[in-house]
Design a protein around this motif. Structure first.
Motif, PDB file in Angstrom:
ATOM      1  N   GLY A  67      17.096  -3.173  10.263  1.00 18.25           N
ATOM      2  CA  GLY A  67      17.626  -3.906   9.124  1.00 18.25           C
ATOM      3  C   GLY A  67      17.036  -3.505   7.787  1.00 18.25           C
ATOM      4  N   ARG A  68      16.004  -2.679   7.770  1.00 19.08           N
ATOM      5  CA  ARG A  68      15.419  -2.237   6.507  1.00 19.08           C
ATOM      6  C   ARG A  68      16.325  -1.201   5.844  1.00 19.08           C
ATOM      7  N   ARG A  69      16.291  -1.188   4.530  1.00 15.15           N
ATOM      8  CA  ARG A  69      17.112  -0.250   3.772  1.00 15.15           C
ATOM      9  C   ARG A  69      16.230   0.672   2.943  1.00 15.15           C
ATOM     10  N   TYR A  70      16.691   1.894   2.799  1.00 14.96           N
ATOM     11  CA  TYR A  70      15.906   2.927   2.135  1.00 14.96           C
ATOM     12  C   TYR A  70      16.773   3.649   1.112  1.00 14.96           C
ATOM     13  N   LEU A  71      16.162   4.047   0.012  1.00 14.03           N
ATOM     14  CA  LEU A  71      16.803   4.954  -0.932  1.00 14.03           C
ATOM     15  C   LEU A  71      16.543   6.380  -0.460  1.00 14.03           C
ATOM     16  N   ASP A  72      17.620   7.116  -0.243  1.00 16.52           N
ATOM     17  CA  ASP A  72      17.522   8.450   0.361  1.00 16.52           C
ATOM     18  C   ASP A  72      17.426   9.508  -0.731  1.00 16.52           C
ATOM     19  N   GLY A  78      19.826  18.193   0.665  1.00 11.70           N
ATOM     20  CA  GLY A  78      20.697  18.648  -0.411  1.00 11.70           C
ATOM     21  C   GLY A  78      22.157  18.748  -0.040  1.00 11.70           C
ATOM     22  N   THR A  79      22.489  18.390   1.202  1.00 13.69           N
ATOM     23  CA  THR A  79      23.876  18.510   1.667  1.00 13.69           C
ATOM     24  C   THR A  79      24.785  17.465   1.042  1.00 13.69           C
ATOM     25  N   LEU A  80      24.256  16.260   0.811  1.00 16.55           N
ATOM     26  CA  LEU A  80      25.079  15.129   0.391  1.00 16.55           C
ATOM     27  C   LEU A  80      25.155  15.041  -1.129  1.00 16.55           C
ATOM     28  N   ALA A  81      25.955  15.898  -1.726  1.00 20.06           N
ATOM     29  CA  ALA A  81      26.076  15.896  -3.186  1.00 20.06           C
ATOM     30  C   ALA A  81      26.542  14.543  -3.704  1.00 20.06           C
ATOM     31  N   LEU A  82      27.411  13.879  -2.954  1.00 13.10           N
ATOM     32  CA  LEU A  82      27.962  12.597  -3.380  1.00 13.10           C
ATOM     33  C   LEU A  82      27.319  11.436  -2.634  1.00 13.10           C
ATOM     34  N   ILE A 273      22.213  39.615  -3.960  1.00 19.30           N
ATOM     35  CA  ILE A 273      22.702  38.423  -3.265  1.00 19.30           C
ATOM     36  C   ILE A 273      21.929  37.221  -3.797  1.00 19.30           C
ATOM     37  N   VAL A 274      22.629  36.204  -4.245  1.00 23.81           N
ATOM     38  CA  VAL A 274      21.977  34.971  -4.666  1.00 23.81           C
ATOM     39  C   VAL A 274      22.254  33.890  -3.621  1.00 23.81           C
ATOM     40  N   ASP A 275      21.193  33.335  -3.081  1.00 25.25           N
ATOM     41  CA  ASP A 275      21.281  32.279  -2.086  1.00 25.25           C
ATOM     42  C   ASP A 275      21.434  30.943  -2.811  1.00 25.25           C
ATOM     43  N   GLU A 276      22.660  30.396  -2.784  1.00 22.54           N
ATOM     44  CA  GLU A 276      22.956  29.118  -3.444  1.00 22.54           C
ATOM     45  C   GLU A 276      23.186  28.008  -2.416  1.00 22.54           C
ATOM     46  N   VAL A 277      22.605  28.166  -1.223  1.00 27.82           N
ATOM     47  CA  VAL A 277      22.820  27.184  -0.163  1.00 27.82           C
ATOM     48  C   VAL A 277      22.401  25.790  -0.614  1.00 27.82           C
ATOM     49  N   GLN A 278      21.231  25.670  -1.242  1.00 26.21           N
ATOM     50  CA  GLN A 278      20.746  24.359  -1.654  1.00 26.21           C
ATOM     51  C   GLN A 278      21.000  24.075  -3.133  1.00 26.21           C
ATOM     52  N   THR A 279      21.135  25.094  -3.938  1.00 23.44           N
ATOM     53  CA  THR A 279      21.271  24.900  -5.385  1.00 23.44           C
ATOM     54  C   THR A 279      22.702  24.655  -5.833  1.00 23.44           C
ATOM     55  N   GLY A 280      23.682  24.915  -4.961  1.00 23.88           N
ATOM     56  CA  GLY A 280      25.074  24.878  -5.380  1.00 23.88           C
ATOM     57  C   GLY A 280      25.664  23.491  -5.536  1.00 23.88           C
ATOM     58  N   VAL A 281      26.871  23.443  -6.085  1.00 25.19           N
ATOM     59  CA  VAL A 281      27.679  22.230  -6.259  1.00 25.19           C
ATOM     60  C   VAL A 281      26.978  21.214  -7.161  1.00 25.19           C
ATOM     61  N   GLY A 282      26.488  21.690  -8.298  1.00 29.35           N
ATOM     62  CA  GLY A 282      25.981  20.806  -9.336  1.00 29.35           C
ATOM     63  C   GLY A 282      24.536  20.389  -9.221  1.00 29.35           C
ATOM     64  N   ARG A 283      23.866  20.750  -8.167  1.00 24.20           N
ATOM     65  CA  ARG A 283      22.512  20.269  -7.900  1.00 24.20           C
ATOM     66  C   ARG A 283      21.538  20.544  -9.048  1.00 24.20           C
ATOM     67  N   THR A 284      21.621  21.724  -9.659  1.00 28.38           N
ATOM     68  CA  THR A 284      20.627  22.106 -10.667  1.00 28.38           C
ATOM     69  C   THR A 284      21.047  21.783 -12.100  1.00 28.38           C
ATOM     70  N   PRO A 443      21.296  12.180  -4.407  1.00 30.19           N
ATOM     71  CA  PRO A 443      22.695  12.549  -4.648  1.00 30.19           C
ATOM     72  C   PRO A 443      22.993  12.615  -6.135  1.00 30.19           C
ATOM     73  N   LEU A 444      23.997  13.381  -6.495  1.00 30.62           N
ATOM     74  CA  LEU A 444      24.372  13.522  -7.901  1.00 30.62           C
ATOM     75  C   LEU A 444      24.948  12.226  -8.458  1.00 30.62           C
ATOM     76  N   THR A 445      25.274  11.305  -7.590  1.00 26.75           N
ATOM     77  CA  THR A 445      25.838  10.021  -7.997  1.00 26.75           C
ATOM     78  C   THR A 445      24.765   8.967  -8.245  1.00 26.75           C
ATOM     79  N   ILE A 446      23.512   9.318  -8.226  1.00 30.34           N
ATOM     80  CA  ILE A 446      22.422   8.368  -8.432  1.00 30.34           C
ATOM     81  C   ILE A 446      22.616   7.610  -9.746  1.00 30.34           C
TER      82      ILE A 446
END
Length: 485
Positions: A67-72, A78-82, A273-284, A443-446
């Motif tokens: 029942g406890r809640r956490y801010l993730d 970095g997968t959950l952009a939203l 080659i630029v590895d954007e696996v974690q940096t992509g989709v607005g993260r940075t 998430p970017l929606t914070i």
């Protein structure tokens, strides 16, 4: 003031009318954890750091079986952009399921794949998309790294790879060879000849000078090594680099240095080659991290957030490198229809709602406040990052500083901080050298309120851990502090 766990900020969203609540696990959470420990491999990692059983999640909130809640602030690394279960993602999934579209179709053309490709190409850097090809890989980023390396080896006829200290590219053979972390490389031999180059890291500069000078020396060293006929470097098939090192401790590459890497590789016909696996989709703070520097790479490796929370990985590259024969790099799960639908919806939502710009603004505010805490909490050695990819490096303030003024790492303190955050309802993970960097990947929606709560809880956890004698832990901290396997 720190918000208590279970405050309105942490409440999970109500279940929509007509839909059943997520089922609770059979038995209590402790029983589930015991079964996990007895059945899963000893290679599990996050389960060691966070001894909780999530049963529901919405946005930035995760609810445990107790029942406890956490801010993730991990967001699936970095997968959950939203964030969790965003309405835009859920609607895309429901629409696809209701349409009767094939969920698994290998690499055949589908409307969902075509739509995802359109959405992705619409976001790619200027000068790249108009000459780009895309290859759908196995569902993990490491397979996309393998594909990118293999692609460039095929195109150039060369074998070697240029990679950097502190890098992380995955756990399969070629990706692991390019990874910098020695601990994950030691048990097994790795494939390929990799030349390791110094990545700019101002706080712990590989040249002992720090700042802009360290980045300048890195570029000079790279260029001279490649041009030295006795330098020991055979002409490589590619250079692979992260614009911001994630697992390496949220270390951003200076824009000028990235431009130098682009110049150096272009002048020597070395694909970049630029590895954007974690940096992509607005993260940075930009849709793609390369856009900060303005460089146009030869290939980009994409995964994590591009699947809208579901497994998806691709490599996008300039068409003149497309020299593969059919089946040169294949995989059964290249056609994840649901991930493509969720990914297309995510990409369009991030672009339409200006979430990259939002990440830049919120990230700057978080970084500024954490930097200001260094005087009050001297265990904070460095605060850095870009957008909502932030690292707080923890140190021993009583230790002897190095030539750049950096204090010794404090891994035991970092473990106590992580456990203390969990006790306060905040999920963060460690990374960087010696696992002493608290990484923030919300998430970017914070919301602004959530950002304040993250700062309050993290500050409290650091202050409490700093005042606790080394080697002591209690309750959740003792369990959470088992380290990463």
């Amino acid at each position: 003031m720190t918000l208590a766990v279970g405050s309105p900020l942490d409440q999970a969203a109500p279940v929509p009318s007509g839909r059943a609540a997520a089922p609770r696990p059979a038995g209590d959470g402790d029983a589930v954890l015991r079964r996990q420990r007895s059945r899963e491999s000893s290679a599990r990692t996050y389960a060691r750091s966070f001894p909780i059983v999530p049963v529901r999640a919405h946005g930035m909130t995760v609810e445990g079986a107790d029942g406890r809640r956490y801010l993730d602030c991990l967001s699936g690394a970095g997968t959950l952009a939203l964030g969790h279960n965003h309405p835009v993602v859920l609607e895309a999934l429901r629409r696809t399921l209701d349409s009767g579209a094939p969920l698994h179709i290998l690499d055949l053309a589908t409307a969902e794949k075509d739509d995802f490709t359109n959405a992705l190409f619409d976001t790619l850097p200027t000068g790249f998309a108009d000459r780009a090809r895309i290859h759908f890989c196995g569902p993990a980023g490491t397979d996309a790294v393998e594909a990118a390396l293999k692609l460039m080896q095929t195109a150039t006829g060369r074998r070697g790879v240029l990679a950097f200290t502190g890098a992380y590219h995955g756990m399969t053979a070629g990706a692991l060879a390019a990874t910098g972390n020695v601990a994950v490389k030691e048990p097994l031999p790795t494939a390929g000849e990799v030349t390791r180059l110094p990545y700019p890291y101002p706080y712990r500069c590989p040249f002992g000078v720090g700042g802009e000078r360290g980045a300048e020396l890195s570029a000079v060293y790279t260029e001279r090594l490649l041009d030295d006929p006795s330098g020991g470097v055979v002409a490589p098939a590619a250079m692979i680099v992260e614009a911001v090192q994630g697992e390496g401790g949220a270390v951003p590459a200076p824009d000028g240095w990235l431009r130098e890497m682009r110049r150096i590789t272009a002048e020597r016909s070395i694909p970049l080659i630029v590895d954007e696996v974690q940096t992509g989709v607005g993260r940075t703070g930009a849709m793609w991290a390369v856009q900060h520097s303005g460089i146009v790479p030869d290939a980009m490796v994409l995964s994590k957030a591009i699947g809208g929370s579901l497994p998806l990985a691709v490599v996008v590259y300039r068409d003149d490198y497309d020299g593969w024969l059919p089946g040169a790099h294949t995989g059964t799960f290249r056609g994840n229809t649901l991930a493509m639908a969720a990914g297309a919806a995510t990409l369009r939502f991030v672009a339409a709602e200006g979430l990259a710009e939002r990440a830049a603004a919120v990230g700057a505010r978080i970084t500024s406040r954490l930097t200001a805490l260094r005087t009050e909490l001297p265990v904070i050695g460095d605060v850095r990052g870009r957008g909502l990819m932030i690292g707080v490096e923890l140190v021993d303030p009583a230790g002897e500083p190095d030539a750049c003024g950096a204090l010794p790492p404090a891994p035991e303190l970092a473990v106590r901080v992580r456990a203390g955050c969990l006790e306060r309802g905040l999920i963060v993970e460690l990374g960087g050298r010696h696992d002493t960097v608290v990484r923030l990947l919300p998430p970017l929606t914070i919301s602004d309120e959530q950002a304040d709560a993250v700062l309050d809880r993290l500050t409290d956890a650091i202050a409490a851990a700093a005042s606790t004698p080394a080697g002591t832990a209690s309750g959740t901290a003792a369990t959470a502090g088992q380290g990463r396997a």
